[in-house]
Design a protein around this motif. Structure first.
Motif, PDB file in Angstrom:
ATOM      1  N   ASP A   1      14.516 -14.108 -31.055  1.00 46.28           N
ATOM      2  CA  ASP A   1      14.175 -15.524 -31.192  1.00 46.28           C
ATOM      3  C   ASP A   1      14.986 -16.131 -32.317  1.00 46.28           C
ATOM      4  O   ASP A   1      15.224 -15.495 -33.340  1.00 46.28           O
ATOM      5  CB  ASP A   1      12.690 -15.688 -31.515  1.00 46.28           C
ATOM      6  CG  ASP A   1      11.802 -15.371 -30.322  1.00 46.28           C
ATOM      7  OD1 ASP A   1      10.616 -15.111 -30.520  1.00 46.28           O
ATOM      8  OD2 ASP A   1      12.335 -15.387 -29.200  1.00 46.28           O
ATOM      9  N   ALA A   2      15.400 -17.376 -32.117  1.00 43.43           N
ATOM     10  CA  ALA A   2      16.177 -18.045 -33.140  1.00 43.43           C
ATOM     11  C   ALA A   2      15.290 -18.372 -34.320  1.00 43.43           C
ATOM     12  O   ALA A   2      14.113 -18.714 -34.185  1.00 43.43           O
ATOM     13  CB  ALA A   2      16.784 -19.316 -32.553  1.00 43.43           C
ATOM     14  N   GLY A   3      15.882 -18.269 -35.516  1.00 41.12           N
ATOM     15  CA  GLY A   3      15.158 -18.646 -36.719  1.00 41.12           C
ATOM     16  C   GLY A   3      15.330 -20.122 -36.966  1.00 41.12           C
ATOM     17  O   GLY A   3      15.692 -20.897 -36.087  1.00 41.12           O
ATOM     18  N   VAL A   4      15.100 -20.537 -38.195  1.00 40.33           N
ATOM     19  CA  VAL A   4      15.303 -21.925 -38.591  1.00 40.33           C
ATOM     20  C   VAL A   4      16.811 -22.181 -38.659  1.00 40.33           C
ATOM     21  O   VAL A   4      17.528 -21.410 -39.304  1.00 40.33           O
ATOM     22  CB  VAL A   4      14.647 -22.207 -39.954  1.00 40.33           C
ATOM     23  CG1 VAL A   4      14.938 -23.632 -40.397  1.00 40.33           C
ATOM     24  CG2 VAL A   4      13.151 -21.942 -39.888  1.00 40.33           C
TER      25      VAL A   4
ATOM     26  N   PRO B   1      13.246 -26.186 -36.443  1.00 43.47           N
ATOM     27  CA  PRO B   1      12.322 -25.113 -36.838  1.00 43.47           C
ATOM     28  C   PRO B   1      12.287 -23.993 -35.811  1.00 43.47           C
ATOM     29  O   PRO B   1      12.840 -24.124 -34.715  1.00 43.47           O
ATOM     30  CB  PRO B   1      10.971 -25.837 -36.889  1.00 43.47           C
ATOM     31  CG  PRO B   1      11.100 -26.932 -35.876  1.00 43.47           C
ATOM     32  CD  PRO B   1      12.538 -27.376 -35.954  1.00 43.47           C
ATOM     33  N   ILE B   2      11.646 -22.918 -36.184  1.00 44.08           N
ATOM     34  CA  ILE B   2      11.396 -21.827 -35.247  1.00 44.08           C
ATOM     35  C   ILE B   2      10.558 -22.374 -34.088  1.00 44.08           C
ATOM     36  O   ILE B   2       9.650 -23.187 -34.286  1.00 44.08           O
ATOM     37  CB  ILE B   2      10.667 -20.673 -35.948  1.00 44.08           C
ATOM     38  CG1 ILE B   2      11.598 -20.010 -36.968  1.00 44.08           C
ATOM     39  CG2 ILE B   2      10.146 -19.646 -34.955  1.00 44.08           C
ATOM     40  CD1 ILE B   2      10.921 -18.977 -37.855  1.00 44.08           C
ATOM     41  N   SER B   3      10.866 -21.909 -32.881  1.00 41.79           N
ATOM     42  CA  SER B   3      10.133 -22.375 -31.714  1.00 41.79           C
ATOM     43  C   SER B   3       8.627 -22.151 -31.888  1.00 41.79           C
ATOM     44  O   SER B   3       8.178 -21.053 -32.247  1.00 41.79           O
ATOM     45  CB  SER B   3      10.617 -21.611 -30.472  1.00 41.79           C
ATOM     46  OG  SER B   3       9.889 -22.010 -29.336  1.00 41.79           O
ATOM     47  N   GLY B   4       7.844 -23.219 -31.677  1.00 38.35           N
ATOM     48  CA  GLY B   4       6.401 -23.133 -31.831  1.00 38.35           C
ATOM     49  C   GLY B   4       5.898 -23.568 -33.190  1.00 38.35           C
ATOM     50  O   GLY B   4       4.694 -23.795 -33.370  1.00 38.35           O
ATOM     51  N   HIS B   5       6.802 -23.672 -34.166  1.00 36.21           N
ATOM     52  CA  HIS B   5       6.407 -24.133 -35.498  1.00 36.21           C
ATOM     53  C   HIS B   5       6.379 -25.655 -35.522  1.00 36.21           C
ATOM     54  O   HIS B   5       7.311 -26.318 -35.068  1.00 36.21           O
ATOM     55  CB  HIS B   5       7.384 -23.619 -36.553  1.00 36.21           C
ATOM     56  CG  HIS B   5       7.203 -22.183 -36.878  1.00 36.21           C
ATOM     57  ND1 HIS B   5       7.720 -21.602 -38.022  1.00 36.21           N
ATOM     58  CD2 HIS B   5       6.558 -21.192 -36.217  1.00 36.21           C
ATOM     59  CE1 HIS B   5       7.391 -20.323 -38.056  1.00 36.21           C
ATOM     60  NE2 HIS B   5       6.699 -20.048 -36.952  1.00 36.21           N
ATOM     61  N   LYS B   6       5.292 -26.192 -36.094  1.00 33.10           N
ATOM     62  CA  LYS B   6       5.105 -27.642 -36.078  1.00 33.10           C
ATOM     63  C   LYS B   6       5.318 -28.288 -37.441  1.00 33.10           C
ATOM     64  O   LYS B   6       5.382 -29.511 -37.539  1.00 33.10           O
ATOM     65  CB  LYS B   6       3.689 -27.964 -35.588  1.00 33.10           C
ATOM     66  CG  LYS B   6       3.392 -27.472 -34.182  1.00 33.10           C
ATOM     67  CD  LYS B   6       1.972 -27.801 -33.788  1.00 33.10           C
ATOM     68  CE  LYS B   6       1.652 -27.277 -32.389  1.00 33.10           C
ATOM     69  NZ  LYS B   6       0.247 -27.544 -32.011  1.00 33.10           N
ATOM     70  N   SER B   7       5.382 -27.502 -38.486  1.00 33.03           N
ATOM     71  CA  SER B   7       5.521 -28.039 -39.831  1.00 33.03           C
ATOM     72  C   SER B   7       6.888 -27.697 -40.405  1.00 33.03           C
ATOM     73  O   SER B   7       7.366 -26.569 -40.271  1.00 33.03           O
ATOM     74  CB  SER B   7       4.425 -27.466 -40.737  1.00 33.03           C
ATOM     75  OG  SER B   7       4.560 -27.972 -42.041  1.00 33.03           O
TER      76      SER B   7
ATOM     77  N   ALA C   1      12.429 -25.228 -44.283  1.00 34.81           N
ATOM     78  CA  ALA C   1      11.508 -24.144 -43.965  1.00 34.81           C
ATOM     79  C   ALA C   1      10.515 -24.616 -42.917  1.00 34.81           C
ATOM     80  O   ALA C   1      10.122 -25.791 -42.913  1.00 34.81           O
ATOM     81  CB  ALA C   1      10.765 -23.691 -45.215  1.00 34.81           C
ATOM     82  N   SER C   2      10.118 -23.723 -42.041  1.00 34.87           N
ATOM     83  CA  SER C   2       9.124 -24.098 -41.040  1.00 34.87           C
ATOM     84  C   SER C   2       7.928 -23.140 -41.098  1.00 34.87           C
ATOM     85  O   SER C   2       8.047 -21.989 -41.523  1.00 34.87           O
ATOM     86  CB  SER C   2       9.720 -24.123 -39.634  1.00 34.87           C
ATOM     87  OG  SER C   2       9.946 -22.821 -39.127  1.00 34.87           O
TER      88      SER C   2
END
Lengths: 115, 118
Positions: free
Chosen positions: A1-4, A25-31, A92-93
Motif C-alpha cells: 500500500d502506498a504511504g503518504v 494521505p494513506i488510503s482510508g486515512h481521513k485526517s 502526516a495522516s
C-alpha cells in the motif's frame, strides 16, 4: 500500500513569492496534519484537517493556510515567502480525528528553499 | 502546555553496544508518547508508541521504551546497536483536548542524532 505522498520533493523560491505544497494521505486515512521542520530542529505543528475542516492550528502567521479536499488530500499554501520559511514541510495522516493514541504516518516531505 | 526534552543532541556508540536515548516529558494529563526515527532526506517513521497500556513498549527494529510516570521519562533503548540504526530520533507527546478529544498535535523534542561506530 502506498504511504503518504508529497509533491514536489524539492522547491526553490525567492522572497515574496507564493508556494503550494501537496499531500495525499494513506488510503482510508481521513485526517491530515502539516509540520514545518527547520534544519537542526524537531518538527513544529502547523495545521490539522479532518473532513475538510480545520481542527487545529499551530503558532504560525496568517501567511500560512491549508485546505483539505473531498478525497482527503490536502494543500499547504504559504504567501509572501520569507527566508525563514526555508524548511522541510512534512505531511502526516491518521485514520480519524479525536483519538490521541493514533499514530501519525509521515511522508518524506517537501524541501523548500527560499533565496 | 505539553513539552518534551531530549537530553543529548548527539549520542555515539560502538556497534553492538547498548543504545540509550533520553526523553522527558511535561504534561498536565496522562500523556500519549511516541518515538520516531528520521533517516537522511526522509520523513519520520514510527518506532513505537505508549498509550497507557503496558509501561514497557516494544517497537520495530529491536527498540523498546519504558514509561516511568514518577520520573516523567520515556527513554528509548536497544540492547545492541547496528550500523543501520544511525539516524536522528525524535520523542513526541500527543496533545489531548478536553473531553478526550484531540487536536492531533504532536509536540516534538529537538531530536538526538545517533552515530554508530564500527
Amino acid at each position: 500500500d502506498a504511504g503518504v505522498t508529497q509533491s514536489p520533493t524539492h522547491l526553490i523560491k525567492t522572497r515574496g513569492q507564493h508556494v503550494t505544497l501537496r499531500c495525499s494521505p494513506i488510503s482510508g486515512h481521513k485526517s491530515v496534519s502539516w509540520y514545518q521542520q527547520v534544519l537542526g530542529q524537531g518538527p513544529q505543528f502547523i495545521f490539522q484537517y479532518y473532513e475538510k475542516e480545520e481542527r487545529g492550528r499551530g503558532n504560525f502567521p496568517d501567511r500560512f493556510s491549508a485546505r483539505q479536499f473531498p478525497n482527503y488530500s490536502s494543500e499547504l499554501n504559504v504567501n509572501a515567502l520569507l527566508l525563514g520559511d526555508s524548511a522541510l514541510y512534512l505531511c502526516a495522516s491518521s485514520l480519524e480525528w479525536g483519538y490521541s493514541n493514533q499514530p501519525q504516518h509521515f511522508g518524506d516531505g517537501t524541501r523548500l528553499s527560499i533565496l | 502546555a505539553q513539552s518534551v526534552t531530549q537530553l543529548g543532541s548527539h549520542v555515539s556508540v560502538s556497534e553492538g553496544a547498548l543504545v540509550l536515548l533520553r526523553c522527558n516529558y511535561s504534561s498536565s494529563v496522562p500523556p500519549y508518547l511516541f518515538w520516531y526515527v528520521q533517516y537522511p532526506n526522509q520523513g519520520l517513521q514510527l518506532l513505537l508508541k505508549y498509550t497507557s497500556a503496558a509501561t514497557l513498549v516494544k517497537g520495530i527494529n529491536g527498540f523498546e521504551a519504558e514509561f516511568k510516570k514518577s520520573e516523567t521519562s520515556f527513554h528509548l533503548t536497544k540492547p545492541s546497536a547496528h550500523m543501520s540504526d544511525a539516524a536522528e530520533y525524535f520523542c513526541a507527546v500527543s496533545d489531548r483536548g478536553a473531553g478526550g478529544t484531540s487536536y492531533g498535535k504532536l509536540t516534538f523534542g529537538q531530536g538526538t542524532i545517533l552515530t554508530v561506530h564500527p
